[in-house]
Design a protein around this motif. Structure first.
Motif, mmCIF file in Angstrom:
data_model
loop_
_atom_site.group_PDB
_atom_site.id
_atom_site.type_symbol
_atom_site.label_atom_id
_atom_site.label_comp_id
_atom_site.label_asym_id
_atom_site.label_seq_id
_atom_site.Cartn_x
_atom_site.Cartn_y
_atom_site.Cartn_z
ATOM 1 N N MET A 200 63.339 -49.767 116.930
ATOM 2 C CA MET A 200 64.673 -49.334 116.517
ATOM 3 C C MET A 200 64.552 -48.532 115.049
ATOM 4 O O MET A 200 65.124 -47.611 114.500
ATOM 5 N N GLY A 201 63.180 -48.891 114.339
ATOM 6 C CA GLY A 201 63.210 -48.714 112.978
ATOM 7 C C GLY A 201 64.245 -49.324 112.303
ATOM 8 O O GLY A 201 63.584 -48.898 110.729
ATOM 9 N N TRP A 202 64.729 -50.488 112.375
ATOM 10 C CA TRP A 202 64.929 -51.412 111.431
ATOM 11 C C TRP A 202 64.322 -52.032 110.262
ATOM 12 O O TRP A 202 64.553 -52.281 109.230
ATOM 13 N N THR A 203 63.606 -52.907 110.920
ATOM 14 C CA THR A 203 62.355 -52.948 110.030
ATOM 15 C C THR A 203 60.574 -52.931 110.910
ATOM 16 O O THR A 203 61.044 -52.180 111.877
ATOM 17 N N THR A 204 60.130 -53.445 110.120
ATOM 18 C CA THR A 204 58.228 -53.186 111.104
ATOM 19 C C THR A 204 57.786 -54.477 110.777
ATOM 20 O O THR A 204 58.317 -55.408 110.549
ATOM 21 N N LYS A 205 56.308 -54.012 111.605
ATOM 22 C CA LYS A 205 56.087 -55.969 112.048
ATOM 23 C C LYS A 205 55.773 -57.197 111.533
ATOM 24 O O LYS A 205 56.356 -58.153 111.294
ATOM 25 N N GLU A 206 55.683 -56.064 110.537
ATOM 26 C CA GLU A 206 54.628 -56.989 109.218
ATOM 27 C C GLU A 206 56.062 -57.577 108.187
ATOM 28 O O GLU A 206 55.579 -58.653 107.363
ATOM 29 N N LYS A 207 56.855 -56.684 107.706
ATOM 30 C CA LYS A 207 58.199 -57.235 107.327
ATOM 31 C C LYS A 207 58.960 -58.392 107.898
ATOM 32 O O LYS A 207 58.833 -59.376 107.580
ATOM 33 N N LEU A 208 58.936 -58.563 109.511
ATOM 34 C CA LEU A 208 59.358 -59.872 110.036
ATOM 35 C C LEU A 208 58.270 -60.803 110.176
ATOM 36 O O LEU A 208 58.840 -61.660 109.382
ATOM 37 N N ASP A 209 57.186 -60.760 110.104
ATOM 38 C CA ASP A 209 56.087 -61.032 109.981
ATOM 39 C C ASP A 209 56.127 -62.006 108.390
ATOM 40 O O ASP A 209 56.758 -63.842 108.634
ATOM 41 N N ALA A 210 56.348 -61.132 107.819
ATOM 42 C CA ALA A 210 56.570 -61.775 106.494
ATOM 43 C C ALA A 210 58.154 -62.672 105.756
ATOM 44 O O ALA A 210 58.188 -63.807 105.836
ATOM 45 N N ILE A 211 59.164 -62.375 106.886
ATOM 46 C CA ILE A 211 60.227 -63.064 106.686
ATOM 47 C C ILE A 211 60.266 -64.372 107.295
ATOM 48 O O ILE A 211 60.834 -65.845 107.772
ATOM 49 N N VAL A 212 59.227 -64.444 108.669
ATOM 50 C CA VAL A 212 59.261 -65.544 109.318
ATOM 51 C C VAL A 212 58.454 -66.407 108.532
ATOM 52 O O VAL A 212 58.910 -67.681 108.205
ATOM 53 N N GLN A 213 57.398 -66.281 108.065
ATOM 54 C CA GLN A 213 56.599 -66.331 106.541
ATOM 55 C C GLN A 213 56.755 -67.660 105.151
ATOM 56 O O GLN A 213 57.255 -68.694 105.274
ATOM 57 N N ARG A 214 58.315 -66.302 104.801
ATOM 58 C CA ARG A 214 59.652 -67.094 104.351
ATOM 59 C C ARG A 214 60.154 -68.148 104.361
ATOM 60 O O ARG A 214 60.339 -69.196 104.339
ATOM 61 N N THR A 215 60.432 -68.220 105.935
ATOM 62 C CA THR A 215 61.441 -69.462 106.862
ATOM 63 C C THR A 215 60.621 -70.262 106.008
ATOM 64 O O THR A 215 60.977 -71.640 106.542
#
Ligand code: TXD
Length: 319
Positions: A200-215
């Motif tokens: 839906m364009g709320w975020t990008t796959k790259e940003k999501l991957d970065a969030i997963v790594q930050r977690t």
């Protein structure tokens, strides 16, 4: 009806915060235990003196005598030492395993009917040692890590999507550590799965991957900032949520380190999985469907936990 009794073993950073939160939520009377004489007494008195201001009733006590935990309904364990410079991981495991042996024996003697939440690191191993030492049924001894890891994941997602943290659910499984398994597929905003939000364009796959790594690196991020200790506010809040679900028989579905008995193909190990916590302790292990990649991550995490348990067993045999 008499108030419930909550015993906190370890009156350090997390122990003190647990004591405050349990009071604010009026979960019961609180007894704090620590080997450093004066600290549990001092923190107990300090928090009790906050109670007239905050308007909660709870009896606080503290000490270095295990007799004080007699008859506790809930025990939350943070006792242990942090890793010091020059200390190997095995040294830490061996020292904290001995602490868990002592704590487990005290629980067995003074409050064998309690629901026990372990927080001490390395979590998945310490909860195992504590359960063995206490002799309590495994459904009454759980480890706290998943609620914290998923809270971090939820916070980062809410920040990225600019929505309330309340509307974000997130799912983290596996061991507490580098091999934890954040599951985006089962994480949602008001029921909308996160991968759909990417579409839906709320975020990008790259940003999501970065969030997963930050977690995954969430604990280290705080340690690097604090320098002299590890996170304590969010870990305490997470354990209190588990205690509350037990005390109020809420039957919340929370990710916890629970003893598996064949679920997810694992037997006799504590691993982070979603469970239902109610008056019966861990009432159910929720077995969700994992795809190939998720299963591979989970198995890697289980292997890491198994490796640490082997270290403990060797140390216990004196090898
Ligand atoms: O997600 C998670 N599970 C975690 C785990 C998240 C954050 C921190 N996590 C671990 O919790 C951390 O690595 C530690 O092993 C524990 C407790 O953390 P905290 O920040 O509260 O540590 P402190 O401030 O050092 O407190 C530990 C207390 C301290 O007051 C010691 O005097 C006491 O434990 N201690 C003991 N109490 C009772 N009995 C014994 N034997 C004992 N030894 C030390």
């Amino acid at each position: 009806m008499a108030r419930k009794k909550i015993a906190l073993i370890g009156a350090g950073q997390i122990g003190g915060t647990l004591a405050l939160l349990a009071g604010l939520k009026e979960l019961g009377d609180i007894v704090m235990f620590d080997v450093v004489d004066g600290v549990p007494q001092g923190k107990a008195l300090d928090i009790a003196e906050a109670s007239p201001v905050e308007g909660f009733d709870a009896v606080y006590s503290g000490g270095s005598n295990y007799a004080g935990i007699k008859g506790a309904d809930v025990v939350i364990v943070t006792a242990g030492i942090p890793r010091k410079p020059g200390m190997s991981r095995d040294d830490l495991i061996s020292t904290n395993a001995k602490v868990m042996d002592a704590v487990g024996a005290a629980i067995k003697k003074h409050c064998p009917k309690a629901f026990v939440i372990c927080i001490t690191n390395p979590l998945d191993v310490m909860v195992y040692v504590l359960q063995q030492a206490s002799g309590l049924p495994a459904n009454r001894v759980v480890g706290m890590a998943g609620v914290l890891d998923s809270a971090r994941f939820r916070y980062f997602l809410a920040e990225e999507f600019k929505v309330s943290v309340e509307d974000v659910t997130a799912f983290v499984m596996g061991g507490h550590g580098d091999t934890m398994v954040p599951l985006t597929r089962y994480s949602t905003v008001a029921g909308i799965p996160v991968p759909d939000l990417v579409k839906m364009g709320w975020t990008t796959k790259e940003k999501l991957d970065a969030i997963v790594q930050r977690t995954r690196d969430g604990g280290a991020e705080i340690v690097n900032l604090l320098k002299t200790g590890s996170a304590f506010y969010a870990p305490a809040a997470s354990a209190i949520q588990m205690a509350e679900s037990y005390l109020k028989d809420k039957r919340r579905v929370l990710p916890c380190a629970a003893m598996l008995n064949g679920e997810y193909g694992v037997k006799g190990l504590y691993v982070g999985v979603p469970v239902v916590i109610g008056a019966g302790g861990v009432e159910k292990v929720v077995e969700i469907d994992l795809n190939k990649a998720e299963k591979a991550m989970f198995d890697k995490s289980v292997a890491a936990v198994r490796g640490l348990i082997d270290v403990v067993r060797k140390l216990q045999r004196g090898e």
